[in-house]
Design a protein around this motif. Structure first.
Motif, PDB file in Angstrom:
ATOM      1  N   GLY A 284      26.999  13.222  -0.521  1.00  0.00           N
ATOM      2  CA  GLY A 284      27.425  11.948   0.043  1.00  0.00           C
ATOM      3  C   GLY A 284      26.547  10.793  -0.382  1.00  0.00           C
ATOM      4  N   ILE A 285      25.299  11.104  -0.766  1.00  0.00           N
ATOM      5  CA  ILE A 285      24.410  10.076  -1.304  1.00  0.00           C
ATOM      6  C   ILE A 285      24.621  10.012  -2.811  1.00  0.00           C
ATOM      7  CG2 ILE A 285      22.002   9.444  -1.736  1.00  0.00           C
ATOM      8  CD1 ILE A 285      21.292  10.582   0.985  1.00  0.00           C
ATOM      9  N   VAL A 286      25.075   8.862  -3.281  1.00  0.00           N
ATOM     10  CA  VAL A 286      25.313   8.669  -4.713  1.00  0.00           C
ATOM     11  C   VAL A 286      23.996   8.417  -5.435  1.00  0.00           C
ATOM     12  CG1 VAL A 286      26.483   7.232  -6.431  1.00  0.00           C
ATOM     13  CG2 VAL A 286      27.606   7.747  -4.252  1.00  0.00           C
ATOM     14  N   GLU A 287      23.169   7.540  -4.865  1.00  0.00           N
ATOM     15  CA  GLU A 287      21.865   7.218  -5.450  1.00  0.00           C
ATOM     16  C   GLU A 287      20.999   6.573  -4.379  1.00  0.00           C
ATOM     17  OE1 GLU A 287      19.215   7.852  -7.191  1.00  0.00           O
ATOM     18  OE2 GLU A 287      20.595   8.039  -8.888  1.00  0.00           O
ATOM     19  N   HIS A 288      19.702   6.580  -4.598  1.00  0.00           N
ATOM     20  CA  HIS A 288      18.757   5.961  -3.666  1.00  0.00           C
ATOM     21  C   HIS A 288      17.858   5.002  -4.440  1.00  0.00           C
ATOM     22  CE1 HIS A 288      15.641   8.564  -5.336  1.00  0.00           C
ATOM     23  NE2 HIS A 288      16.528   9.549  -5.246  1.00  0.00           N
ATOM     24  N   GLY A 289      17.176   4.143  -3.703  1.00  0.00           N
ATOM     25  CA  GLY A 289      16.394   3.085  -4.329  1.00  0.00           C
ATOM     26  C   GLY A 289      14.969   3.437  -4.680  1.00  0.00           C
ATOM     27  N   LEU A 290      14.588   4.711  -4.627  1.00  0.00           N
ATOM     28  CA  LEU A 290      13.247   5.117  -5.055  1.00  0.00           C
ATOM     29  C   LEU A 290      13.232   5.319  -6.567  1.00  0.00           C
ATOM     30  CD1 LEU A 290      12.337   7.676  -2.248  1.00  0.00           C
ATOM     31  CD2 LEU A 290      11.273   5.441  -2.636  1.00  0.00           C
ATOM     32  N   PHE A 291      12.369   4.587  -7.246  1.00  0.00           N
ATOM     33  CA  PHE A 291      12.191   4.710  -8.691  1.00  0.00           C
ATOM     34  C   PHE A 291      10.771   5.232  -8.909  1.00  0.00           C
ATOM     35  CE2 PHE A 291      15.948   2.386  -8.511  1.00  0.00           C
ATOM     36  CZ  PHE A 291      16.451   2.031  -9.752  1.00  0.00           C
ATOM     37  N   VAL A 292      10.668   6.525  -9.143  1.00  0.00           N
ATOM     38  CA  VAL A 292       9.364   7.185  -9.239  1.00  0.00           C
ATOM     39  C   VAL A 292       9.141   7.655 -10.673  1.00  0.00           C
ATOM     40  CG1 VAL A 292       7.905   9.039  -8.342  1.00  0.00           C
ATOM     41  CG2 VAL A 292       9.589   7.942  -6.840  1.00  0.00           C
ATOM     42  N   GLY A 293       8.016   7.256 -11.258  1.00  0.00           N
ATOM     43  CA  GLY A 293       7.675   7.688 -12.608  1.00  0.00           C
ATOM     44  C   GLY A 293       8.486   7.030 -13.702  1.00  0.00           C
ATOM     45  N   LEU A 294       9.118   5.907 -13.419  1.00  0.00           N
ATOM     46  CA  LEU A 294       9.953   5.234 -14.416  1.00  0.00           C
ATOM     47  C   LEU A 294       9.284   3.997 -15.010  1.00  0.00           C
ATOM     48  CD1 LEU A 294      13.487   5.526 -12.761  1.00  0.00           C
ATOM     49  CD2 LEU A 294      12.661   6.711 -14.804  1.00  0.00           C
TER      50      LEU A 294
ATOM     51  N   PRO B  25       0.811  -1.225   0.000  1.00  0.00           N
ATOM     52  CA  PRO B  25       0.000   0.000   0.000  1.00  0.00           C
ATOM     53  C   PRO B  25       0.839   1.268   0.000  1.00  0.00           C
ATOM     54  CG  PRO B  25      -0.021  -1.023   2.166  1.00  0.00           C
ATOM     55  CD  PRO B  25       0.637  -2.003   1.237  1.00  0.00           C
ATOM     56  N   ALA B  26       2.072   1.181   0.516  1.00  0.00           N
ATOM     57  CA  ALA B  26       2.983   2.329   0.536  1.00  0.00           C
ATOM     58  C   ALA B  26       4.411   1.816   0.567  1.00  0.00           C
ATOM     59  CB  ALA B  26       2.726   3.217   1.749  1.00  0.00           C
ATOM     60  N   LEU B  27       5.281   2.433  -0.215  1.00  0.00           N
ATOM     61  CA  LEU B  27       6.689   2.046  -0.199  1.00  0.00           C
ATOM     62  C   LEU B  27       7.257   2.221   1.205  1.00  0.00           C
ATOM     63  CD1 LEU B  27       8.022   3.629  -3.528  1.00  0.00           C
ATOM     64  CD2 LEU B  27       7.143   1.314  -3.131  1.00  0.00           C
ATOM     65  N   GLY B  28       8.160   1.333   1.577  1.00  0.00           N
ATOM     66  CA  GLY B  28       8.750   1.383   2.905  1.00  0.00           C
ATOM     67  C   GLY B  28       7.990   0.584   3.937  1.00  0.00           C
ATOM     68  N   THR B  29       6.831   0.061   3.556  1.00  0.00           N
ATOM     69  CA  THR B  29       6.030  -0.738   4.484  1.00  0.00           C
ATOM     70  C   THR B  29       6.635  -2.121   4.685  1.00  0.00           C
ATOM     71  OG1 THR B  29       4.021   0.415   3.775  1.00  0.00           O
ATOM     72  CG2 THR B  29       3.729  -1.683   4.918  1.00  0.00           C
ATOM     73  N   ARG B  30       7.118  -2.701   3.594  1.00  0.00           N
ATOM     74  CA  ARG B  30       7.614  -4.079   3.641  1.00  0.00           C
ATOM     75  C   ARG B  30       9.102  -4.204   3.362  1.00  0.00           C
ATOM     76  NH1 ARG B  30       2.789  -7.249   0.302  1.00  0.00           N
ATOM     77  NH2 ARG B  30       1.076  -6.640   1.684  1.00  0.00           N
TER      78      ARG B  30
ATOM     79  N   CYS C 214      12.843   3.168   6.948  1.00  0.00           N
ATOM     80  CA  CYS C 214      12.262   4.499   7.134  1.00  0.00           C
ATOM     81  C   CYS C 214      10.772   4.462   7.429  1.00  0.00           C
ATOM     82  CB  CYS C 214      12.520   5.361   5.903  1.00  0.00           C
ATOM     83  SG  CYS C 214      11.884   4.670   4.362  1.00  0.00           S
ATOM     84  N   GLY C 215      10.141   3.294   7.276  1.00  0.00           N
ATOM     85  CA  GLY C 215       8.699   3.210   7.470  1.00  0.00           C
ATOM     86  C   GLY C 215       7.955   3.645   6.224  1.00  0.00           C
ATOM     87  N   PRO C 216       6.622   3.613   6.258  1.00  0.00           N
ATOM     88  CA  PRO C 216       5.817   3.963   5.079  1.00  0.00           C
ATOM     89  C   PRO C 216       6.135   5.364   4.551  1.00  0.00           C
ATOM     90  CG  PRO C 216       4.454   2.908   6.738  1.00  0.00           C
ATOM     91  CD  PRO C 216       5.778   3.156   7.385  1.00  0.00           C
ATOM     92  N   ILE C 217       6.302   5.453   3.241  1.00  0.00           N
ATOM     93  CA  ILE C 217       6.663   6.713   2.578  1.00  0.00           C
ATOM     94  C   ILE C 217       5.400   7.313   1.972  1.00  0.00           C
ATOM     95  CG2 ILE C 217       8.071   7.751   0.761  1.00  0.00           C
ATOM     96  CD1 ILE C 217       9.977   5.296   1.115  1.00  0.00           C
ATOM     97  N   THR C 218       4.970   8.452   2.481  1.00  0.00           N
ATOM     98  CA  THR C 218       3.722   9.059   2.013  1.00  0.00           C
ATOM     99  C   THR C 218       3.887   9.802   0.695  1.00  0.00           C
ATOM    100  OG1 THR C 218       4.168  11.016   3.376  1.00  0.00           O
ATOM    101  CG2 THR C 218       2.812   9.270   4.350  1.00  0.00           C
ATOM    102  N   ASP C 219       5.091  10.325   0.434  1.00  0.00           N
ATOM    103  CA  ASP C 219       5.336  11.094  -0.792  1.00  0.00           C
ATOM    104  C   ASP C 219       6.697  10.681  -1.361  1.00  0.00           C
ATOM    105  OD1 ASP C 219       5.719  12.946  -2.821  1.00  0.00           O
ATOM    106  OD2 ASP C 219       4.922  14.635  -1.663  1.00  0.00           O
ATOM    107  N   PRO C 220       6.742   9.599  -2.159  1.00  0.00           N
ATOM    108  CA  PRO C 220       8.028   9.122  -2.681  1.00  0.00           C
ATOM    109  C   PRO C 220       8.788  10.164  -3.494  1.00  0.00           C
ATOM    110  CG  PRO C 220       6.340   7.441  -2.958  1.00  0.00           C
ATOM    111  CD  PRO C 220       5.633   8.694  -2.521  1.00  0.00           C
ATOM    112  N   ALA C 221       8.081  10.971  -4.287  1.00  0.00           N
ATOM    113  CA  ALA C 221       8.763  11.958  -5.121  1.00  0.00           C
ATOM    114  C   ALA C 221       9.456  13.017  -4.267  1.00  0.00           C
ATOM    115  CB  ALA C 221       7.773  12.610  -6.082  1.00  0.00           C
ATOM    116  N   ALA C 222       8.791  13.461  -3.210  1.00  0.00           N
ATOM    117  CA  ALA C 222       9.391  14.475  -2.338  1.00  0.00           C
ATOM    118  C   ALA C 222      10.601  13.913  -1.605  1.00  0.00           C
ATOM    119  CB  ALA C 222       8.352  14.990  -1.346  1.00  0.00           C
TER     120      ALA C 222
END
Length: 229
Positions: free
Chosen positions: A202-212, A129-134, A184-192
């Motif tokens: 220091g962050i090279v990349e993150h695992g959120l793939f939004v709109g791809l 239902p929301a990224l970060g839940t599982r 991080c727990g459930p993510i309410t706004d992945p794009a933000a």
């Protein structure tokens, strides 16, 4: 009861049906994507497909593709990727994804962004239902100041652990970077959240793939569902 590996193979077969002769194909990384890579190789060997060239998202994928006889190229050598087939660790109702459980998130995202079409293949256990839940959110970071980056992430909420190999040594990506797994727990706004992470030095990349993702193949006991965005 249908096994998880059978479900993965079902989703992969449905996505590989999109592959046409002459295409440049992005080859994803992970156990589900490996089913697709093997199937493409088998169809090339049988003559059912021809003139296919692959862009691997990880060194492990490149090794498997060579074993299957798939000709390879790189992002530098093609104008665009026609279709990428890859898995995901978690998928929300808007087809936003968490990826990076295998550690290939940077190359996977680069190939996805260069693709005209991105087909994600999963079994139904990956729906959420929301990224970060599982699933935790993988964060690829440089060595310098990685503990400071971990503290910054924890200040946003949740907990962070450095990913390690089975021998206890830090896991390294194909680029030689570290990965912080952020619960991080459930993510309410992945794009933000993606924008905040992208802005942090220091962050090279993150695992959120939004709109791809353009296509989602979900395998379950009743068959494979094909969703599009």
């Amino acid at each position: 009861m249908t096994s998880v590996e059978t479900l993965k193979a079902m989703a992969a077969a449905a996505a590989v049906a999109l592959v046409q002769p002459g295409m440049v194909i992005g080859l994803g990384f992970g156990s589900t994507a490996a089913h697709a890579t093997r199937l493409i190789g088998e169809r090339l060997a049988s003559g059912a497909l021809r003139d296919i060239v692959g862009v691997p998202c990880a060194e492990g994928t490149a090794t498997l593709a060579r074993e299957m006889g798939i000709p390879l190229t790189t992002l530098d050598e093609v104008n665009a990727v026609d279709l990428t087939i890859d898995g995901a660790d978690e998928v929300d109702p808007q087809m936003a994804l968490i990826k990076g459980g295998g550690g290939a998130l940077l190359r996977e995202k680069m190939v996805a962004q260069a693709s005209r079409r991105v087909a994600i293949i999963v079994d139904e256990s990956k729906l959420s239902p929301a990224l970060g839940t599982r699933f935790y959110l993988p964060i690829e970071v440089v060595d310098f100041g990685y503990r400071a980056t971990a503290r910054w992430l924890e200040a946003q909420g949740g907990s962070v652990r450095l990913r390690v190999r089975t021998d206890g040594q830090p896991f390294r990506t194909d680029q030689g970077n570290l990965i912080l797994d952020w619960a991080c727990g459930p993510i309410t706004d992945p794009a933000a959240l993606a924008a905040r992470l992208a802005a942090r030095a220091g962050i090279v990349e993150h695992g959120l793939f939004v709109g791809l993702a353009t296509d989602l193949f979900v395998a379950g006991a009743s068959g494979v569902r094909h969703l599009t965005r």
